[in-house]
Write an enzyme that holds these catalytic residues in place. Structure first.
Site, short mmCIF file in Angstrom:
data_model
loop_
_atom_site.label_atom_id
_atom_site.label_comp_id
_atom_site.label_asym_id
_atom_site.label_seq_id
_atom_site.Cartn_x
_atom_site.Cartn_y
_atom_site.Cartn_z
N HIS A 92 0.89 -1.27 0.01
CA HIS A 92 0.01 0.03 -0.04
C HIS A 92 0.83 1.23 -0.06
O HIS A 92 0.45 2.16 0.71
CB HIS A 92 -1.00 -0.09 1.12
CG HIS A 92 -2.08 -0.84 1.15
ND1 HIS A 92 -2.32 -1.60 0.04
CD2 HIS A 92 -2.81 -1.83 2.26
CE1 HIS A 92 -3.65 -2.40 0.06
NE2 HIS A 92 -3.66 -2.67 1.40
N HIS A 164 -10.02 2.15 0.43
CA HIS A 164 -9.95 0.92 1.26
C HIS A 164 -10.96 0.94 2.31
O HIS A 164 -10.60 0.95 3.32
CB HIS A 164 -8.57 0.92 1.95
CG HIS A 164 -7.88 -0.39 2.35
ND1 HIS A 164 -8.55 -1.19 3.40
CD2 HIS A 164 -6.74 -1.18 1.96
CE1 HIS A 164 -7.90 -2.29 3.33
NE2 HIS A 164 -6.75 -2.29 2.50
N GLU A 301 -11.66 -3.57 -3.14
CA GLU A 301 -10.73 -2.71 -3.51
C GLU A 301 -10.41 -2.85 -5.02
O GLU A 301 -9.60 -3.63 -5.31
CB GLU A 301 -9.14 -2.91 -2.75
CG GLU A 301 -9.34 -2.59 -1.41
CD GLU A 301 -8.42 -3.65 -0.56
OE1 GLU A 301 -7.05 -3.40 -0.75
OE2 GLU A 301 -8.42 -4.41 0.27
#
Ligand code: GLA
Length: 336
Positions: A92, A164, A301
């Site tokens: 991420h 997210h 996602e």
């Protein structure tokens, strides 16, 4: 910069709250079939908690969503090294990803919503190029939250952006989401190695716990004896959305029978990471009291495939100067 909250509401009373920190969606209030509005996303009552460690609750994730193997990739002959913040992999966007930076926020002129902007400096978190990113959050009167991403760079780079949010359509965060029924418009998913990096092949979902081609509860097969479920400790995988022409298609449908709440997800992205909050461990305070336990939320996602910079057969995530990265994901709320 000061932490602030922006509220967007539509004519039906649906509302969302967004923080300038991480572009975090901190609440989405939608009605159940009796018309009772409840918040359907996990997060914190006190915004200050978002400044501390948390699992990307509601945030915009970038520059590169999900994992890059060993935190390294090669682009135009040059090798780039990134922070390894998930075992030996990068997760991420690194240590200070887009979820942890402050975004400029301004109202949109022609739509009901806001635009967030952020410029990530050349070399930030190890990635090449000054990257200017905008994310629009638009709330329409047909109860759709549209998330629209755009980005430009001044050096060749890689990019993969997602949202997210952890949803729990029951509105009760003490309950698990295993009773939610899910449909995924995907015939294949990406099997993982034991560090959660896709192996590179596409695997048919037929006759596996990964088959959500018709509505099935998230919980039905989640405890099945299956090597891949063991790796993710539940679902934490990327499905290959059936979308040969890169159009906006319906990628997922989620239905919560008790409340009647339904969420349809549309996207132009090739992948959808379904994460069933397997790692929530009752340490973070819930908005409604108590703590967030395992599987009290699910994330859908939409994104390019994890580790794409190291996997030439995956759709490219390379962005070059002069090009504009664009992508859209819509979350449409209704009741059944
Ligand atoms: C993604 C990852 C998961 C987990 C969450 C955040 O969904 O695939 O493994 O890291 O983000 O906790």
């Amino acid at each position: 910069m000061k932490l602030d909250v922006h509220k967007i509401q539509n004519k039906n009373g649906l509302s969302i709250e967004v923080l300038n920190l991480g572009g975090i969606i901190r609440s989405i209030k939608t009605p159940d079939r009796k018309g009772v509005f409840e918040d359907v996303v996990l997060g914190f009552q006190d915004p200050k908690h978002y400044l501390e460690e948390h699992p990307y609750f509601g945030a915009i994730v970038g520059r590169f969503a999900n994992r890059i193997a060993h935190g390294t990739f090669t682009l135009e002959g040059k090798e780039y090294s990134l922070a390894q913040n998930n075992g030996t992999n990068q997760l991420h966007g690194g240590l200070l990803g887009f979820d942890k930076v402050f975004w400029e926020v301004k109202p949109l002129e022609n739509e009901n919503g806001i635009q967030l902007s952020y410029t990530s400096k050349d070399g930030e978190e190890g990635y090449p190029g000054n990257l200017s990113v905008t994310v629009d959050y638009v709330l329409t009167d047909d109860n759709t939250l549209k998330v629209k991403y755009q980005a430009q760079t001044d050096k060749t780079t890689v990019i993969n952006l997602t949202q997210h949010s952890y949803f729990n359509l029951s509105g009760d965060f003490s309950k698990q989401i295993l009773d939610h029924e899910l449909l995924l418009n995907a015939d294949q998913y990406l099997p993982l190695d034991n560090t959660q990096i896709p192996k590179g092949n596409y695997q048919s979902v037929v006759d596996t716990p990964f088959d959500f081609s018709t509505l099935k509860t998230i919980g039905r097969d989640i405890e099945a004896k299956n090597e891949q479920l063991k790796i993710g400790n539940g679902y934490d995988h990327c499905w290959v959305i059936n979308n040969p022409n890169n159009e906006i298609v319906k990628a997922a449908e989620v239905y919560h029978p008790e409340s009647g709440r339904t969420m349809d997800v549309y996207t132009d992205q090739p992948g959808m990471q379904l994460y069933t909050a397997n790692f929530l461990d009752n340490t973070l305070p819930s908005k409604t009291g108590g703590t967030y336990g395992p599987r009290t939320g699910f994330c859908v996602e939409t994104q390019y495939f994890p580790n794409a910079p190291n996997e030439p057969s995956f759709p490219t995530t390379i962005l070059k100067p002069g090009e504009t990265f664009t992508s859209e994901t819509w979350f449409q709320f209704s009741v059944k």
